[in-house]
Write a protein that holds these residues in place. Structure first.
Motif, mmCIF file in Angstrom:
data_model
loop_
_atom_site.group_PDB
_atom_site.id
_atom_site.type_symbol
_atom_site.label_atom_id
_atom_site.label_comp_id
_atom_site.label_asym_id
_atom_site.label_seq_id
_atom_site.Cartn_x
_atom_site.Cartn_y
_atom_site.Cartn_z
ATOM 1 N N ALA A 164 -3.460 2.059 -3.551
ATOM 2 C CA ALA A 164 -4.177 1.881 -2.294
ATOM 3 C C ALA A 164 -4.659 0.430 -2.205
ATOM 4 O O ALA A 164 -4.617 -0.323 -3.183
ATOM 5 C CB ALA A 164 -5.356 2.845 -2.223
ATOM 6 N N ALA B 18 0.981 5.777 -6.842
ATOM 7 C CA ALA B 18 0.937 5.063 -5.566
ATOM 8 C C ALA B 18 -0.408 4.345 -5.432
ATOM 9 O O ALA B 18 -1.469 4.917 -5.693
ATOM 10 C CB ALA B 18 1.144 6.039 -4.415
ATOM 11 N N GLU C 6 0.841 -1.186 0.000
ATOM 12 C CA GLU C 6 0.000 0.000 0.000
ATOM 13 C C GLU C 6 0.890 1.256 0.000
ATOM 14 O O GLU C 6 1.833 1.364 0.778
ATOM 15 C CB GLU C 6 -0.906 -0.016 1.226
ATOM 16 C CG GLU C 6 -1.818 1.192 1.340
ATOM 17 C CD GLU C 6 -2.621 1.181 2.623
ATOM 18 O OE1 GLU C 6 -3.508 2.027 2.769
ATOM 19 O OE2 GLU C 6 -2.332 0.320 3.498
ATOM 20 N N GLY C 7 0.594 2.202 -0.933
ATOM 21 C CA GLY C 7 1.395 3.423 -1.037
ATOM 22 C C GLY C 7 2.554 3.310 -1.999
ATOM 23 O O GLY C 7 3.186 4.319 -2.322
ATOM 24 N N GLU C 8 2.862 2.088 -2.481
ATOM 25 C CA GLU C 8 3.936 1.904 -3.447
ATOM 26 C C GLU C 8 3.371 1.867 -4.867
ATOM 27 O O GLU C 8 2.158 1.848 -5.070
ATOM 28 C CB GLU C 8 4.691 0.607 -3.161
ATOM 29 C CG GLU C 8 5.448 0.605 -1.854
ATOM 30 C CD GLU C 8 6.178 -0.706 -1.606
ATOM 31 O OE1 GLU C 8 7.054 -0.734 -0.734
ATOM 32 O OE2 GLU C 8 5.852 -1.703 -2.304
#
Length: 696
Positions: A447, A445, A398-400
């Motif tokens: 979610a 990014a 998550e976030g990558e």
């Protein structure tokens, strides 16, 4: 021609001398009539009425009469109009037409020159021939243009005898009045330089010269300061001075002039006996500067598809150069020349044109230059693209971001790429990913909601479109390792009492929490942020308590808390909290370290009481747990501010510390007074308090 004796000569005019072809024409002129039906004599035949070997007229004047021919481009022509002898110096000048350049020389006892002439409009001048020995000289002028060269011979010769410029000639006495300046003249010597000549009647002092763009005379002060008549600085190379050592003709050199510009020289002579007036020259025009061509942007090699056009471009500087495009060294038409640019278009290129070498050649009278050779490549006919390597699935936290790539052939054309995406479970064609037009796609990014999202690429060229497979991304939640933020604290307890420890941690939960008491795991507190010991004994004195928080990303261990067991430890009260329960009643709760005995409390809105005053108040309740609630204070006044004070006296009679609660305000609502009336408050105050209570 010499018309006097000694040093005196006059200026005369000579017409163009005859070339070999002109001589032939002159002989023929005895046989053909002129425009007035009179026969042309050999003496009147002009040099540029010439014929080439085919009998074509190449002169300025067309043939007339019975020998009329078709006119052709003119050769250069000119005259020598001025010849001045001064000492051993000979100066020449004249007029010309159609000349691009030229030279002058003197033939006689010794040959002087040739030297390049200076061309200004329809006039020409030549730098002085100096050091001429005594003898007879014939001036020659050679004029050149694109049609060829013409030689102009002077009609008579110039003679320098032994007395010319003789130092024995008497020197006239100088006048005693202030100097007089005359004959100011500007003579260009190059596009950016000129000599300024002038005469003065006195020696001594300083001659001051300024060259400007205006015919208006500056003042003496402005000339001396190198200024124009408006007071502006004339510029470097245009403000000049010279110490005057002899009377007569003087000369200074001006620089930093502008090619094709018109200038004026302004001169005055400052002398100990006085100053001359400011004398200005006639206008003189500098010759134009012809800049040799230079290529500033070379052409590029080009690859085109079969049947497409190829356009080659260059950029250049220079004065109106001629541009010629060449293919494999041979001149080709079609170069389009603009202001500083040129282009060549080869239309409908085929495979047979592949490998052609293209160059541009630029030239003018100042020089020539060729571009770097470039190559035309023509691709074979185009086929549809083919996917050779599909994108593969990817994973991300998550976030990558996730990355997908593929490979494809272009079929000989130019591939256009566009990536598409669709959410998990969707079976449609998806939505285009903005800006994703390369072989590699790096997503934004992601979610957790993007888990299962799919991506594929569309590849299109001139003949078709193909698609890659759908590749999926798996998005996992980010697991942050635990970091303990609340540490268990040391405690002191009497025998028989319990002790409670608390800890907390940041990070991604849930955590696996383990408590350790005296080196043993406390199973009853597994995964709890608090741990309460069994009733303590003296054997537990010095026991250590700590805990661990663990998740998939790591483990953190708390600091060690120490248990102290004594039989004289008074209770410790902590965290006293009071809140209003009505407009006149407040409730208080608190924490204590011991069980047993009585808790005493007092609610005050004035100075803080002592512990003994709180104990003496009589407000008490048995302590059956370390967390005590429900301490009630009544009879409080609405709108007043209070704090509650708590003390705990254990069963052995040992009192705790006195702890003050938070400060709180009772609600501003009063019950009716006797007879149903509101007492102790005005109507306006009651209205205000009711409004505040309603908003709360």
């Amino acid at each position: 021609m010499q018309t006097g004796t000694g040093n005196t000569y006059t200026s005369e005019s000579w017409t163009t001398g005859a070339t070999a072809s002109a001589l032939f024409e002159a002989i023929a002129s005895n046989l053909r009539p002129n425009s007035t039906s009179a026969l042309l004599g050999g003496a009147t035949a002009r040099a540029n009425n010439t014929s080439d070997i085919n009998g074509q007229n190449r002169g300025l004047d067309p043939d007339i009469g019975a020998f009329q021919r078709t006119a052709a481009p003119a050769l250069a022509s000119g005259t020598i109009t001025t010849a001045t002898v001064s000492g051993q110096t000979i100066t020449l000048a004249g007029t010309l037409a159609n000349a691009a350049s030229g030279t002058a020389r003197l033939t006689g006892a010794t040959q002087l020159g040739p030297v390049a002439i200076n061309i200004a409009g329809s006039n020409w001048t030549v730098p002085d021939f100096t050091g001429a020995a005594a003898g007879t000289y014939t001036p020659e002028l050679t004029l050149i243009n694109a049609q060829g060269a013409q030689t102009v011979m002077m009609g008579s010769s110039l003679t320098i005898d032994d007395h010319t410029g003789s130092p024995e000639a008497p020197t006239p006495a100088e006048p005693v009045e202030p100097p007089v300046v005359s004959n100011v003249e500007g003579r260009p010597t190059s596009p950016t330089a000129a000599t300024i000549n002038f005469d003065t009647t006195r020696s001594g002092g300083t001659a001051w010269v300024v060259v400007t763009n205006s015919a208006t005379k500056p003042s003496q002060t402005q000339v001396k300061a190198g200024q124009t008549n408006t007071g502006a600085d004339a510029g470097a190379g245009r403000k000049l001075s010279q110490a005057v050592t002899t009377p007569g003709t003087r000369e200074v050199s001006a620089t930093n002039l502008t090619g094709a510009g018109t200038f004026y020289a302004h001169v005055f002579h400052e002398h100990p006996d006085g100053k001359s007036a400011v004398v200005s020259s006639l206008a003189f025009t500098q010759p134009a500067v012809i800049v040799a061509p230079a290529i500033t942007d070379q052409p590029d090699s080009i690859t085109v598809e079969d049947g497409a056009d190829a356009v080659f471009n260059i950029a250049f500087t220079g004065t109106s150069p001629t541009v010629q495009a060449r293919r494999d060294g041979a001149n080709i038409p079609g170069a389009v020349v603009g202001a500083g640019t040129a282009s060549l278009t080869l239309a409908d290129c085929g495979i047979e044109d592949s490998g052609a070498e293209i160059t541009f050649h630029l030239s003018n009278s100042a020089g020539s230059v060729a571009s770097s050779p470039v190559v035309l490549t023509v691709n074979a006919p185009i086929a549809a693209p083919t996917i050779t390597t599909d994108p593969v699935d990817d994973t991300a936290m998550e976030g990558e971001s996730a990355a997908f790539s593929f490979e494809a052939t272009n079929g000989g054309g130019t591939n256009a790429i566009q990536w598409f995406t669709r959410p998990s479970g969707n079976t449609g064609t998806g939505a285009a990913v903005p800006g994703a037009t390369a072989l590699l796609l790096t997503t934004a990014a992601l979610a957790l909601a993007d888990n299962g999202r799919e991506y594929r690429a569309e590849v299109t060229n001139e003949t078709g479109t193909v698609y890659t497979r759908w590749a999926r991304v798996t998005v996992s939640a980010v697991v942050l390792p635990p970091v303990i933020t609340t540490q268990p604290q040391n405690v002191q307890r009497n025998p028989g009492h319990e002790a409670t420890f608390t800890a907390a941690a940041s990070g991604t939960g849930p955590f696996t929490i383990r408590w350790y008491f005296g080196g043993n795991v406390v199973t009853s507190a597994h995964n709890s942020t608090t741990m309460t010991t069994p009733p303590l004994s003296f054997a537990d004195d010095g026991a250590e308590v700590y805990c661990t928080f663990e998740n998939a990303a790591g483990i953190d261990t708390s600091g060690v808390a120490v248990v102290t067991v004594r039989d004289t430890i008074p209770p410790v009260v902590t965290v006293v909290v009071s809140t209003p329960d009505s407009s006149t009643v407040a409730l208080t709760k608190f924490l204590t370290t011991e069980i047993g005995g009585l808790a005493y409390w007092m609610t005050m809105n004035g100075a803080a009481p002592t512990r003994d005053q709180v104990v003496a108040s009589g407000n008490s309740t048995p302590v059956t747990s370390t967390s005590v609630e429900g301490l009630q204070s009544s009879g409080l006044i609405p709108g007043q501010t209070y704090s509650t004070y708590v003390a705990h006296v254990d069963a052995a009679g040992s009192p705790s510390n006195l702890v003050q609660s938070n400060t709180f305000v009772m609600p501003s609502v009063l019950p009716p007074g006797p007879g149903g009336k509101i007492v102790g408050i005005s109507a306006a105050q009651l209205f205000h308090r009711l409004a505040v209570a309603a908003n709360n």
